[in-house]
Design a protein around this motif. Sequence first.
Motif, short mmCIF file in Angstrom:
data_model
loop_
_atom_site.label_atom_id
_atom_site.label_comp_id
_atom_site.label_asym_id
_atom_site.label_seq_id
_atom_site.Cartn_x
_atom_site.Cartn_y
_atom_site.Cartn_z
N MET A 3 33.28 43.48 45.31
CA MET A 3 33.59 41.84 45.23
C MET A 3 35.17 41.77 45.19
O MET A 3 35.62 42.11 44.27
CB MET A 3 32.81 41.29 44.09
CG MET A 3 32.43 39.93 43.95
SD MET A 3 31.49 39.22 42.56
CE MET A 3 32.82 38.76 41.50
N THR A 4 35.36 40.73 45.89
CA THR A 4 36.68 40.32 45.71
C THR A 4 37.44 39.97 44.59
O THR A 4 36.73 39.17 43.86
CB THR A 4 36.95 39.15 46.82
OG1 THR A 4 36.50 39.59 48.14
CG2 THR A 4 38.56 38.99 47.05
N GLU A 5 38.41 40.46 44.20
CA GLU A 5 39.06 40.20 42.86
C GLU A 5 39.99 38.90 42.96
O GLU A 5 40.57 38.89 44.08
CB GLU A 5 39.78 41.32 42.17
CG GLU A 5 38.99 42.66 41.90
CD GLU A 5 38.03 42.34 40.82
OE1 GLU A 5 38.36 41.41 39.88
OE2 GLU A 5 36.95 43.08 40.82
N LEU A 6 40.24 38.20 42.04
CA LEU A 6 41.02 36.98 41.89
C LEU A 6 42.44 37.69 41.71
O LEU A 6 42.58 38.84 41.03
CB LEU A 6 40.92 36.07 40.89
CG LEU A 6 39.34 35.55 41.08
CD1 LEU A 6 39.19 34.31 40.03
CD2 LEU A 6 38.95 35.07 42.41
N ASN A 7 43.42 37.03 42.26
CA ASN A 7 44.74 37.51 42.31
C ASN A 7 45.77 36.20 42.36
O ASN A 7 45.43 35.20 42.27
CB ASN A 7 45.08 38.60 43.60
CG ASN A 7 44.76 37.80 44.83
OD1 ASN A 7 45.12 36.73 45.05
ND2 ASN A 7 44.07 38.48 45.62
N ALA A 8 46.90 36.73 42.45
CA ALA A 8 48.02 35.67 42.38
C ALA A 8 47.98 34.29 43.22
O ALA A 8 48.04 33.11 42.93
CB ALA A 8 49.48 36.11 42.47
N GLU A 48 38.24 35.68 50.90
CA GLU A 48 39.08 35.61 49.58
C GLU A 48 39.34 34.58 48.81
O GLU A 48 39.40 34.08 47.88
CB GLU A 48 40.50 36.40 49.95
CG GLU A 48 41.19 36.85 48.73
CD GLU A 48 42.42 37.63 49.02
OE1 GLU A 48 42.61 37.71 50.23
OE2 GLU A 48 42.89 38.13 48.03
N ALA A 49 39.68 33.23 49.95
CA ALA A 49 39.86 32.14 49.48
C ALA A 49 38.82 31.55 48.74
O ALA A 49 38.86 30.63 47.76
CB ALA A 49 40.29 31.06 50.52
N LEU A 50 37.59 31.84 49.05
CA LEU A 50 36.36 31.43 48.15
C LEU A 50 35.70 32.41 47.10
O LEU A 50 34.91 31.92 46.51
CB LEU A 50 35.13 31.36 49.32
CG LEU A 50 35.22 30.19 50.24
CD1 LEU A 50 34.19 30.31 51.69
CD2 LEU A 50 34.80 29.11 49.41
N ALA A 51 36.61 33.28 46.94
CA ALA A 51 36.28 34.25 45.68
C ALA A 51 35.93 33.38 44.21
O ALA A 51 35.00 33.97 43.83
CB ALA A 51 37.17 35.25 45.60
N PRO A 52 36.85 32.57 43.95
CA PRO A 52 36.46 31.63 42.65
C PRO A 52 35.12 30.91 42.56
O PRO A 52 34.95 30.52 41.53
CB PRO A 52 37.89 30.95 42.80
CG PRO A 52 38.79 31.36 43.54
CD PRO A 52 37.94 31.97 44.85
#
Lengths: 442, 442
Positions: A1-6, A279-283
């Motif tokens: 799962m994509t982690e959140l980052n800066a 990645e943009a939708l990860a949150p």
Amino acid sequence: MTELNATHDPDRQSWLESANEPDCDFPIQNLPHGVFCWPGEAPRGGVAIGDAILDMATAVEAGLFAGIPAEAARAAAEPSLNRLMAMGNGAASALRARISDILRADHPDAARFAAMAQRILVPMEDVEMRLPAGIGAFTDFFTSSYHTERGRRARGEEPALPPNFQYLPIAYNSRASSVRVSGEAVRRPNGQRQRADGTVAFGPCEGQDFELELGIFVGPGNMLGEPIPLRAAPEHIWGFCLVNDWSARDIQRWESTPLGPFLSKSLSTSISPWVVTAEALAPFRAPALVRPAGDPAPLPHLAHDQDQRLGGFDIDLEAWLLTPDMAASEEEPARITRTNFRHMYWTLGQMLTHHASNGCNLQPGDLIASGTASGPTDESRACMAEMTRGRDPITLPNGETRIWLQDGDEVILRGRAHRRGHVGIGFGECRGRIDPALAWPA
Amino acid sequence: MTELNATHDPDRQSWLESANEPDCDFPIQNLPHGVFCWPGEAPRGGVAIGDAILDMATAVEAGLFAGIPAEAARAAAEPSLNRLMAMGNGAASALRARISDILRADHPDAARFAAMAQRILVPMEDVEMRLPAGIGAFTDFFTSSYHTERGRRARGEEPALPPNFQYLPIAYNSRASSVRVSGEAVRRPNGQRQRADGTVAFGPCEGQDFELELGIFVGPGNMLGEPIPLRAAPEHIWGFCLVNDWSARDIQRWESTPLGPFLSKSLSTSISPWVVTAEALAPFRAPALVRPAGDPAPLPHLAHDQDQRLGGFDIDLEAWLLTPDMAASEEEPARITRTNFRHMYWTLGQMLTHHASNGCNLQPGDLIASGTASGPTDESRACMAEMTRGRDPITLPNGETRIWLQDGDEVILRGRAHRRGHVGIGFGECRGRIDPALAWPA
């Protein structure tokens, strides 16, 4: 799962002011990819930011990329994004990190980058959008139990769900050649239908409908014969768009038994031009739908394990209608659907794994749509067939009524993900207007 | 309708002796196009003649073409034939006339051409064949009433034909990415099926079948929104091949309601490598099938008028089976199907016109298959499901029995057109062998 980052940091802002406005679809946390062109010129890849597009070819020429991001940036500058998609989510992530740095207000070189705005940014309103990728295949799923149940009940079919619905994400191959980008008019098709008296006639569609769906573009994909296990599915979900799966209901009803919908769907399919990356939708990930008590558990190859349980996405989806009368009197479009992607019975990962479970090869740029994304409430009915059942008209704010779409009607799809503690991101619009049918050639 | 011309002259022979042998699939009257490659090298376009291939790139370099044929010859030399198909039947006809001149024994320059054989001809047995075109879409029709009736009767479905069968040529979008050329092994798929006790299981297919079909490659095609009237359909039928539409019957039965076959078909589709042009088949045109008394006439847009009444084709089609035991004891394959394309209820022109009748855009290189080409007799049953109904095995000459295909079984399709007063032409072979299923990845 994509982690959140800066790149997801809700405090991050852009030196481009339009990107920082509340409710902007394209803040610096989004950065979707697309393909645009100046009128009459060749298509080129870009990234949406606020009310502008980062022209990737110009940004590459300006020397703004080095290393892995440079390789991905060159692919993102091409007239179709297939090569970028083939490079996978890792390359897209490296590129996103660098683009976010170029556009953010608090980067050490922000003043230098901002001074290049005239060169590397294009006003969105000055250009036309094109399809983001060459679409080799378009698969349409059927994974909202609410859509399925309403449709079958309206037609008097029992049981409310087909026997296989809870065991596999039902899908059919649709037509890739007629997928087109938002804004292009949609010609009402001619076709065959069976009338109430049993006779069969050919002529302009009498049941033109839309379907509000979410779509994904496939990333690297698989070799023929080699499946994609569920744990690997996220590597192949490259990005997301809105899909209007235009449907000719009278044609569909007559043609679909026994081999499924064909000409009722291939008249046109409209998609939004911006591909929002995974990645943009990860949150905005969410648990997969909790199955109603008594439903069978997914078979092992389709079962999300503990690590993968956030298989869903929390994305608001809306459909709006603008009739010729409303346009003439300069009224706003009327919202006719408000739903959320959380309601789908199957996750996108399950759809992808099922699709490749027989060894079918998925390829970069393939479009896979979810099926009509209806939810449990009346407000969340995501096509006219569910709203009107072909007989009970809906009434619009100006008093007009509709059972099906009329010539000149424009359908506008919108999508947006938002969650407390995060900056909301949008999909932009997917628009399409119905043009009158052509007379059959003499 | 294509007129006959000197290229069809039954007295015409080639200076290449192998092309003049009786029962040769590739006499000078055929001249099908394909794409071949030397092992490990890039694909190149060629034309079959006898036991050899005219290497189009070399022939072009040798200066054998001028004018319109030269333009078409360059397209025919490319690693995929899409551009040649887009040029239409006129260009293909001009090219055919010139190639026939180059290869015929009685051309004034025949000695000069024959002396170039070492340079421009490639032994067929030395090279591998590739897909002849990039296939953007693969549509599969369902137009043999005999196939349809046998299948529905075996499943206890009434009426014997679906209500729409006589009104429109039923079709579904199939999967283009998994179409492959003859000779490549076919992996038995994993998939879901419902067992007799109602439980649902996932595992290797237990009902692997073949389907013997004829396919066409689309020529120029149409713009989205603009249909193809029946009188114009022949302009868009560029060439013909054999199609084995591998079908996983247990998966198909479970998945197909309500949206049609999906994974049961996309495991692989095999096609013969040589594309027989519409012009080569002109001598073998036949009247469209005479509809049984009481059947409705086609609606006007699908009705062949007097000039177009030869909508059918008289083409013998066969399926042969070679089991591992037969191969080990060096037995010949056993013929299990013998049918003819004349038996189809709808013509290829009607299929094409129906396909584009809603404005769906057909594109050069699209593959359109006829559906299982079964005829009225037991001998003409063109898939295992019809022969065995899933329970009554067929017995092969060596005593082996089959209900469905087993691992290692190889299916060989053959097609041939012949008619008194004409030199018969063949399609070559479409071969595929079933490899065992893969274990699901742990």
